[in-house]
Scaffold this active site. Sequence first.
Site, mmCIF file in Angstrom:
data_model
loop_
_atom_site.group_PDB
_atom_site.id
_atom_site.type_symbol
_atom_site.label_atom_id
_atom_site.label_comp_id
_atom_site.label_asym_id
_atom_site.label_seq_id
_atom_site.Cartn_x
_atom_site.Cartn_y
_atom_site.Cartn_z
ATOM 1 N N ASP A 13 0.792 -1.235 0.000
ATOM 2 C CA ASP A 13 0.000 0.000 0.000
ATOM 3 C C ASP A 13 0.823 1.283 0.000
ATOM 4 O OD1 ASP A 13 -2.385 -1.497 0.009
ATOM 5 O OD2 ASP A 13 -2.348 -1.630 2.193
ATOM 6 N N GLY A 15 1.936 2.305 -2.972
ATOM 7 C CA GLY A 15 1.732 2.776 -4.342
ATOM 8 C C GLY A 15 2.776 2.281 -5.318
ATOM 9 N N THR A 17 2.744 -0.246 -7.531
ATOM 10 C CA THR A 17 2.241 -0.485 -8.888
ATOM 11 C C THR A 17 1.953 0.833 -9.602
ATOM 12 O OG1 THR A 17 1.277 -2.606 -8.223
ATOM 13 C CG2 THR A 17 0.445 -1.612 -10.252
ATOM 14 N N TYR A 18 1.403 1.787 -8.884
ATOM 15 C CA TYR A 18 1.103 3.108 -9.444
ATOM 16 C C TYR A 18 2.377 3.794 -9.936
ATOM 17 C CZ TYR A 18 -0.034 8.134 -9.180
ATOM 18 O OH TYR A 18 -0.176 9.469 -9.428
ATOM 19 N N LYS A 38 6.246 -9.029 -13.767
ATOM 20 C CA LYS A 38 6.103 -9.302 -12.334
ATOM 21 C C LYS A 38 6.059 -10.807 -12.149
ATOM 22 C CE LYS A 38 3.485 -7.857 -8.257
ATOM 23 N NZ LYS A 38 2.492 -6.890 -7.727
ATOM 24 N N ASP A 56 -2.555 -6.016 -11.412
ATOM 25 C CA ASP A 56 -1.452 -5.053 -11.450
ATOM 26 C C ASP A 56 -0.951 -4.862 -12.877
ATOM 27 O OD1 ASP A 56 -1.678 -4.875 -8.738
ATOM 28 O OD2 ASP A 56 0.122 -6.047 -8.276
ATOM 29 N N SER A 115 6.668 -7.891 -5.170
ATOM 30 C CA SER A 115 5.421 -8.087 -4.422
ATOM 31 C C SER A 115 5.638 -7.623 -2.991
ATOM 32 C CB SER A 115 5.020 -9.558 -4.433
ATOM 33 O OG SER A 115 4.895 -10.049 -5.748
ATOM 34 N N GLY A 116 4.810 -6.700 -2.513
ATOM 35 C CA GLY A 116 4.962 -6.219 -1.141
ATOM 36 C C GLY A 116 6.311 -5.564 -0.919
ATOM 37 N N ASN A 177 6.207 8.425 -2.785
ATOM 38 C CA ASN A 177 4.843 8.587 -3.262
ATOM 39 C C ASN A 177 4.015 9.342 -2.221
ATOM 40 O OD1 ASN A 177 2.729 8.202 -5.095
ATOM 41 N ND2 ASN A 177 2.092 6.301 -4.120
#
Length: 229
Positions: A13, A15, A17-18, A38, A56, A115-116, A177
């Site tokens: 959380d 961001g 991927t963003y 990925k 994603d 991931s994470g 971010n």
Amino acid sequence: MAKALFVTGTGTDVGKTYVTALMVKKLAESGENAAYYKAAMSGNRRRSDGSLIPGDAMFVQQTAGLSQPLGEMCPYVYEPHLAARYEGNPPELPVIRQGFEAVCSRNDYVTVEGSGGILCPLRAENGKTLWLEDVIRALQLPSVIIADAGLGTINSVVLTAEYMQGKKLPVKGILFNHFHRGDTMEEDNIAMCRQRTGLPVLACIPDGAQELPMEPTDLAALYEEVSLT
């Protein structure tokens, strides 16, 4: 010769991927043949045929305007919960590497999203483990760290950076971010992270940004040539 870069985060959380999507978009819009990869991700929903959609990958594809097929972006797509991740099709490093090399063979710049956070187990059952750092090492990639600019980030950034440096995983810098220009706390957080880790701050991304605030040449310079087998 393809070049690639790994994107990890200080946790979930933040961001990742963003920001990854903005990175790929920046390269693509500057005229580079850019792609995304990925190793494993959770599917958000199913197609009519029952197959899982790699959420994603779809977000990056749509944000960056890629023509790259979803099917080559991620070799392992699972239900969004831990149990299903290991039902009959656990991630295998040779498969992950094969998929990565296939993407590299067709593209010039490949952005690989983790991931994470860095301490993320992709596989941990029957005495066999596969950690995110194993993937980074196998693909021989440098990394960048995505972090939240807000409260608590100093601890998570420094711990992530020191862990990676201790494991001899090259880190190119940090992208923050959820940045609010003029916020004294956030600006101090960023300064403290830079001072404590010795890593450059590559970009500070405000909420809702449609573009990565970096020059395309500076972004491209972070990527390193891939050694294909």
